[in-house]
Design a protein around this motif. Sequence first.
Motif, mmCIF file in Angstrom:
data_model
loop_
_atom_site.group_PDB
_atom_site.id
_atom_site.type_symbol
_atom_site.label_atom_id
_atom_site.label_comp_id
_atom_site.label_asym_id
_atom_site.label_seq_id
_atom_site.Cartn_x
_atom_site.Cartn_y
_atom_site.Cartn_z
ATOM 1 N N ALA A 1 11.485 6.220 0.288
ATOM 2 C CA ALA A 1 11.379 5.521 1.951
ATOM 3 C C ALA A 1 12.055 6.671 2.621
ATOM 4 O O ALA A 1 11.688 6.983 4.622
ATOM 5 N N GLY A 2 12.881 7.859 2.030
ATOM 6 C CA GLY A 2 13.725 8.564 3.082
ATOM 7 C C GLY A 2 15.006 7.727 3.438
ATOM 8 O O GLY A 2 15.890 8.705 4.702
ATOM 9 N N ILE A 3 15.963 6.777 3.187
ATOM 10 C CA ILE A 3 16.693 6.226 3.347
ATOM 11 C C ILE A 3 17.858 6.241 3.085
ATOM 12 O O ILE A 3 18.570 5.337 2.667
ATOM 13 N N SER B 1 0.756 -0.887 -0.204
ATOM 14 C CA SER B 1 -0.085 -0.044 0.016
ATOM 15 C C SER B 1 0.895 1.562 0.125
ATOM 16 O O SER B 1 0.606 2.300 -0.421
ATOM 17 N N GLU B 2 2.273 1.281 0.852
ATOM 18 C CA GLU B 2 3.320 2.733 1.008
ATOM 19 C C GLU B 2 3.756 2.562 -0.010
ATOM 20 O O GLU B 2 3.456 3.675 -0.675
ATOM 21 N N ARG C 1 18.017 0.027 4.459
ATOM 22 C CA ARG C 1 18.497 0.123 2.513
ATOM 23 C C ARG C 1 18.864 -1.178 1.998
ATOM 24 O O ARG C 1 18.298 -1.376 0.805
ATOM 25 N N ARG C 2 19.024 -2.126 2.411
ATOM 26 C CA ARG C 2 19.624 -3.628 2.369
ATOM 27 C C ARG C 2 17.902 -4.500 1.582
ATOM 28 O O ARG C 2 17.760 -5.003 0.758
ATOM 29 N N LEU C 3 17.394 -3.503 2.771
ATOM 30 C CA LEU C 3 15.581 -4.435 3.043
ATOM 31 C C LEU C 3 14.913 -4.032 1.004
ATOM 32 O O LEU C 3 14.212 -4.527 0.416
ATOM 33 N N VAL C 4 15.137 -2.515 1.310
ATOM 34 C CA VAL C 4 15.025 -1.572 -0.337
ATOM 35 C C VAL C 4 14.828 -2.354 -1.238
ATOM 36 O O VAL C 4 14.943 -2.351 -2.034
ATOM 37 N N ASN C 5 16.516 -2.404 -1.374
ATOM 38 C CA ASN C 5 17.351 -3.496 -3.005
ATOM 39 C C ASN C 5 16.583 -5.003 -2.821
ATOM 40 O O ASN C 5 16.738 -4.704 -3.906
ATOM 41 N N CYS D 1 6.721 4.575 4.747
ATOM 42 C CA CYS D 1 7.437 3.932 4.229
ATOM 43 C C CYS D 1 8.952 3.905 4.961
ATOM 44 O O CYS D 1 9.503 3.104 5.277
ATOM 45 N N CYS D 2 9.042 4.584 5.133
ATOM 46 C CA CYS D 2 10.788 5.083 6.501
ATOM 47 C C CYS D 2 10.277 3.950 7.137
ATOM 48 O O CYS D 2 11.130 3.818 7.709
#
Length: 111
Positions: free
Chosen positions: A32-34, A14-15, A105-109, A57-58
């Motif tokens: 996400a702002g990270i 949803s985000e 940050r790794r999770l975003v990747n 999201c962050c």
Amino acid sequence: MPGMEVITAANMLSEIGDINRFPKANKQAKLAGICPINFSSAEKKGGICARSRETDCCSLFYFLAIRMIQISTNGTPRNKVFQEYYLKRVAEGKNKQQALICIARRLVNIV
């Protein structure tokens, strides 16, 4: 992924919305702002995290990072890979919050 449950995945969907609108992980990290932004001038160097309007999201990725390194009730880490990465970052001199941001940050990747 161990540590990520259905409700977290639904919140993430949803985000983020349509994942195809991000050509690279850097764009999603900026949302996400990270993602770090480098401000440098001559010999002065500094970096800060990007601030975006997507604070939900962050916080979603940050709390997911916390969940990844938690120890379960039977004494084993929820995600051994992220636990080892966290301990490695802390041993390198990062404080605990900075190490959690590295995991986020790794999770975003991965997403």
